[in-house]
Design a protein around this motif. Structure first.
Motif, PDB file in Angstrom:
ATOM      1  N   ARG A   6       0.818  -1.209   0.000  1.00  0.00           N
ATOM      2  CA  ARG A   6       0.000   0.000   0.000  1.00  0.00           C
ATOM      3  C   ARG A   6       0.855   1.263   0.000  1.00  0.00           C
ATOM      4  O   ARG A   6       2.067   1.205  -0.066  1.00  0.00           O
ATOM      5  N   ALA A   7       0.200   2.404   0.107  1.00  0.00           N
ATOM      6  CA  ALA A   7       0.870   3.694  -0.091  1.00  0.00           C
ATOM      7  C   ALA A   7       1.975   3.965   0.916  1.00  0.00           C
ATOM      8  O   ALA A   7       2.878   4.760   0.645  1.00  0.00           O
ATOM      9  N   ASP A   8       1.942   3.338   2.080  1.00  0.00           N
ATOM     10  CA  ASP A   8       3.005   3.569   3.059  1.00  0.00           C
ATOM     11  C   ASP A   8       4.329   2.962   2.608  1.00  0.00           C
ATOM     12  O   ASP A   8       5.373   3.229   3.209  1.00  0.00           O
ATOM     13  N   TRP A   9       4.319   2.173   1.515  1.00  0.00           N
ATOM     14  CA  TRP A   9       5.540   1.624   0.934  1.00  0.00           C
ATOM     15  C   TRP A   9       6.037   2.471  -0.236  1.00  0.00           C
ATOM     16  O   TRP A   9       7.052   2.121  -0.850  1.00  0.00           O
ATOM     17  N   ALA A  10       5.345   3.524  -0.610  1.00  0.00           N
ATOM     18  CA  ALA A  10       5.854   4.402  -1.664  1.00  0.00           C
ATOM     19  C   ALA A  10       7.222   4.924  -1.232  1.00  0.00           C
ATOM     20  O   ALA A  10       7.422   5.273  -0.060  1.00  0.00           O
ATOM     21  N   TRP A  11       8.159   4.997  -2.163  1.00  0.00           N
ATOM     22  CA  TRP A  11       9.543   5.279  -1.764  1.00  0.00           C
ATOM     23  C   TRP A  11       9.684   6.634  -1.076  1.00  0.00           C
ATOM     24  O   TRP A  11      10.391   6.764  -0.075  1.00  0.00           O
ATOM     25  N   PRO A  25      -8.397  -2.647   1.469  1.00  0.00           N
ATOM     26  CA  PRO A  25      -7.897  -1.380   2.015  1.00  0.00           C
ATOM     27  C   PRO A  25      -7.744  -1.468   3.531  1.00  0.00           C
ATOM     28  O   PRO A  25      -8.432  -2.244   4.203  1.00  0.00           O
ATOM     29  N   VAL A  26      -6.834  -0.654   4.045  1.00  0.00           N
ATOM     30  CA  VAL A  26      -6.552  -0.619   5.481  1.00  0.00           C
ATOM     31  C   VAL A  26      -6.895   0.762   6.027  1.00  0.00           C
ATOM     32  O   VAL A  26      -6.488   1.779   5.456  1.00  0.00           O
ATOM     33  N   VAL A  27      -7.630   0.806   7.121  1.00  0.00           N
ATOM     34  CA  VAL A  27      -7.834   2.074   7.828  1.00  0.00           C
ATOM     35  C   VAL A  27      -6.575   2.329   8.641  1.00  0.00           C
ATOM     36  O   VAL A  27      -6.302   1.649   9.628  1.00  0.00           O
ATOM     37  N   ARG A  28      -5.798   3.301   8.190  1.00  0.00           N
ATOM     38  CA  ARG A  28      -4.490   3.592   8.804  1.00  0.00           C
ATOM     39  C   ARG A  28      -4.629   4.350  10.115  1.00  0.00           C
ATOM     40  O   ARG A  28      -3.847   4.152  11.049  1.00  0.00           O
ATOM     41  N   ALA A  29      -5.612   5.244  10.180  1.00  0.00           N
ATOM     42  CA  ALA A  29      -5.767   6.052  11.387  1.00  0.00           C
ATOM     43  C   ALA A  29      -7.168   6.658  11.434  1.00  0.00           C
ATOM     44  O   ALA A  29      -7.805   6.868  10.394  1.00  0.00           O
ATOM     45  N   TRP A  30      -7.620   6.929  12.636  1.00  0.00           N
ATOM     46  CA  TRP A  30      -8.866   7.638  12.872  1.00  0.00           C
ATOM     47  C   TRP A  30      -8.642   8.620  14.014  1.00  0.00           C
ATOM     48  O   TRP A  30      -7.935   8.318  14.987  1.00  0.00           O
ATOM     49  N   SER A  31      -9.238   9.783  13.909  1.00  0.00           N
ATOM     50  CA  SER A  31      -9.183  10.725  15.023  1.00  0.00           C
ATOM     51  C   SER A  31     -10.345  11.702  14.901  1.00  0.00           C
ATOM     52  O   SER A  31     -10.869  11.932  13.800  1.00  0.00           O
ATOM     53  N   ALA A  32     -10.736  12.259  16.033  1.00  0.00           N
ATOM     54  CA  ALA A  32     -11.835  13.224  16.054  1.00  0.00           C
ATOM     55  C   ALA A  32     -11.599  14.231  17.173  1.00  0.00           C
ATOM     56  O   ALA A  32     -10.967  13.918  18.191  1.00  0.00           O
ATOM     57  N   GLY A  64       3.959   1.209   7.902  1.00  0.00           N
ATOM     58  CA  GLY A  64       2.951   2.203   8.259  1.00  0.00           C
ATOM     59  C   GLY A  64       1.692   1.687   8.926  1.00  0.00           C
ATOM     60  O   GLY A  64       0.853   2.469   9.344  1.00  0.00           O
ATOM     61  N   SER A  65       1.524   0.395   9.042  1.00  0.00           N
ATOM     62  CA  SER A  65       0.300  -0.147   9.613  1.00  0.00           C
ATOM     63  C   SER A  65       0.622  -1.332  10.501  1.00  0.00           C
ATOM     64  O   SER A  65       1.419  -2.198  10.133  1.00  0.00           O
ATOM     65  N   SER A  66      -0.002  -1.387  11.669  1.00  0.00           N
ATOM     66  CA  SER A  66       0.207  -2.509  12.581  1.00  0.00           C
ATOM     67  C   SER A  66      -0.778  -3.644  12.304  1.00  0.00           C
ATOM     68  O   SER A  66      -0.891  -4.568  13.096  1.00  0.00           O
TER      69      SER A  66
END
Length: 342
Positions: free
Chosen positions: A29-34, A277-284, A95-97
């Motif tokens: 996924r995008a967290d592996w983009a160089w 797809p992976v939900v990488r983060a959530w915040s409010a 980027g993802s656990s």
């Protein structure tokens, strides 16, 4: 067949010519983009080596890890050197656990590639790091890999389960709601109606490039402050990192924004994938700071709707709050960590 090895340090090594093709083939996924790896490597506490194995000239495996040494400190950032001659490798996704930090083209499903970590990756890193490499910590180990990593003097423990919501075959949120408990279903419908009826709030699933990284970084820190249940508190989201992550074409943001002021109220950061797809983060924002109640539950409905309508197999919702995620229709997938002395 010959095997070529590249041990890359994103801080110094340019993007390999094959990297985009490797990412696509491996489903990274995008967290592996160089450019994302480069920024993360300079913002980390430790060096972040990326190993690529090429069989017959073609990339056939990739492993991400962090080098944890006697020089690693909670309040110290990575230096320009390797940092410490004695230590171990923490094999983990960049980027993802919720997903593993390795891919092997020739791995079968029997051990999820864990055998290749021991027989192909470890010898490479022993040559690279020398006798100072004393151990391997492998995170995000699926159940299929446990038996391969277990053994004498090795410690394998179950960690937090990952919540996964399957959306294949769903026509939309009503199909998802039909599988939930009556009380939960009623509450989610009430929340959805309240959000729809709020003229001051705009909700949209957007390409990451359309979201302000500065505002998103500030918002994500509200959620990060809650997680002090680990030995080393995660570093905050750096604006530079988010800037590069958000501009990747396979990143989406579910954004909750005040129409009048443009203030970001809540957001979910999604690393897109053709199937999972992976939900990488959530915040409010906290309600006391002007946030809205129950948006976490609303975001589940919106994410399921998007995934179902876009033909995804499902959504990986990540760790934490396992009981709550189960009540929202997630199946809990076991994950393990393995500590292996070398």
């Amino acid at each position: 067949m010959s095997v070529d090895v590249e041990v890359l340090d994103p801080r110094f090594d340019p993007e390999p010519a094959y990297w985009s093709a490797l990412r696509e083939r491996a489903g990274l996924r995008a967290d592996w983009a160089w450019e994302v790896l480069v920024t993360q490597a300079w913002c980390a506490r430790t060096p972040q080596p990326v190993v690529v194995l090429r069989d017959g000239g073609a990339p056939a495996a990739v492993v991400a890890a962090a080098w944890i040494s006697t020089h690693s400190r909670r309040h110290r950032f990575v230096s320009s050197t390797r940092g410490g001659r004695l230590g171990g490798l923490d094999v983990r996704s960049p980027g993802s656990s919720a997903v593993p930090g390795w891919w092997f083209a020739d791995a079968d499903g029997a051990d999820a590639g864990c055998g290749r970590l021991l027989t192909r990756y470890v010898p490479v890193m022993r040559r690279e790091l020398g006798a100072g490499l004393r151990g391997l910590l492998v995170r995000q180990v699926p159940e299929a890999g446990v038996a391969r990593l277990a053994g004498r003097f090795r410690l394998v423990r179950r960690t937090e389960d990952v919540g996964v919501i399957d959306t294949a075959g769903l026509a939309g949120t009503e199909d998802w709601l039909a599988g939930l408990g009556k009380k939960r279903r009623h509450n989610l419908r009430r929340i959805a109606e309240a959000v729809r009826a709020d003229p001051a709030l705009e909700v949209a699933m957007l390409p990451g490039a359309e979201v302000d990284p500065v505002r998103l970084a500030a918002l994500l820190r509200h959620n990060e402050r809650k997680h002090h249940d680990v030995p080393i508190v995660p570093l905050p989201q750096f604006t530079g990192y988010l800037t590069r992550l958000l501009r990747q074409p396979d990143v989406l943001v579910l954004r909750y924004q005040e129409r009048a002021t443009g203030r970001l109220v809540a957001a979910a950061l999604v690393l897109d994938h053709p199937n999972w797809p992976v939900v990488r983060a959530w915040s409010a924002l906290p309600v006391d700071d002007g946030g809205r109640a129950d948006l976490y539950f609303h975001f589940y409905g919106e994410t399921v709707r998007w995934a179902a309508e876009s033909g995804r197999h499902g959504v990986i919702m990540g760790k934490k709050l396992a009981h709550l995620k189960k009540s929202l229709g997630a199946r809990l997938v076991p994950q393990y960590a393995a500590a292996i002395p070398l």
